[in-house]
Enzyme design. Sequence first.
Site, PDB file in Angstrom:
ATOM      1  N   ASN A   1     -66.665  82.812   4.005  1.00 17.55           N
ATOM      2  CA  ASN A   1     -66.093  82.869   2.958  1.00 17.55           C
ATOM      3  C   ASN A   1     -64.533  83.176   3.440  1.00 17.55           C
ATOM      4  O   ASN A   1     -63.547  82.637   3.224  1.00 17.55           O
ATOM      5  CB  ASN A   1     -66.153  83.612   1.632  1.00 17.55           C
ATOM      6  CG  ASN A   1     -67.169  83.000   0.696  1.00 17.55           C
ATOM      7  OD1 ASN A   1     -67.414  81.773   0.806  1.00 17.55           O
ATOM      8  ND2 ASN A   1     -67.590  83.654  -0.358  1.00 17.55           N
TER       9      ASN A   1
ATOM     10  N   ARG B   1     -68.554  71.743   0.948  1.00 21.26           N
ATOM     11  CA  ARG B   1     -68.863  73.239   0.644  1.00 21.26           C
ATOM     12  C   ARG B   1     -69.886  73.139  -0.517  1.00 21.26           C
ATOM     13  O   ARG B   1     -69.556  72.602  -1.634  1.00 21.26           O
ATOM     14  CB  ARG B   1     -67.697  74.156   0.719  1.00 21.26           C
ATOM     15  CG  ARG B   1     -66.846  74.170   1.854  1.00 21.26           C
ATOM     16  CD  ARG B   1     -67.645  75.025   2.694  1.00 21.26           C
ATOM     17  NE  ARG B   1     -66.666  74.929   4.250  1.00 21.26           N
ATOM     18  CZ  ARG B   1     -67.622  75.439   5.303  1.00 21.26           C
ATOM     19  NH1 ARG B   1     -68.717  75.984   5.261  1.00 21.26           N
ATOM     20  NH2 ARG B   1     -67.062  74.976   6.335  1.00 21.26           N
TER      21      ARG B   1
ATOM     22  N   GLU C   1     -72.342  85.089   4.332  1.00 13.62           N
ATOM     23  CA  GLU C   1     -71.660  84.353   3.381  1.00 13.62           C
ATOM     24  C   GLU C   1     -70.395  84.859   3.140  1.00 13.62           C
ATOM     25  O   GLU C   1     -69.232  84.153   3.000  1.00 13.62           O
ATOM     26  CB  GLU C   1     -72.343  84.295   2.252  1.00 13.62           C
ATOM     27  CG  GLU C   1     -73.757  83.405   2.094  1.00 13.62           C
ATOM     28  CD  GLU C   1     -73.396  81.879   2.290  1.00 13.62           C
ATOM     29  OE1 GLU C   1     -72.281  81.359   1.604  1.00 13.62           O
ATOM     30  OE2 GLU C   1     -74.501  81.143   2.719  1.00 13.62           O
TER      31      GLU C   1
END
Length: 150
Positions: free
Chosen positions: A52, A107, A48
């Site tokens: 990002n 997203r 993650e």
Amino acid sequence: MKVLNYMELKIPSKAQNEAFARVAVAAFVAQLDPTMDEITEIKTAVSEAVTNSIIHAYEDKIGEIIIKGKIYENYIVEIEVIDFGKGIEDVELARQPLFTTKPDQERSGMGFTVMETFMDKLEVLSEVGKGTCVKMLKAIKKRKSEGAES
């Protein structure tokens, strides 16, 4: 806390490096003999954080992502994912579940929530125009075979 071991990995912000980053961190943490759940949680959190950086920090350009890992005494793991991208204007807002700056790309806005859920501590330091550092800590349970108490 005393650092027992450390590592640093530098990768370009290419999507294909996300899997490499999480496997490299998992291999580093494996020396503590974590459970499958612990290693899966760490891999997911790293995934993650790196995603990002790729999607939000650098958007349509390639930048540099640095991943640092430290193992402290008492089976504490610290992982930092650092980028030098655009930074986050409002970190508290960005950490809210379902918040996304890219709804057109479908997203979910759950990246920081996932990281917080799977790690014991999450700290996000960011400065607009300079980048972001996501620092995560997780305690790995000691195994009984190593003299640990339940």
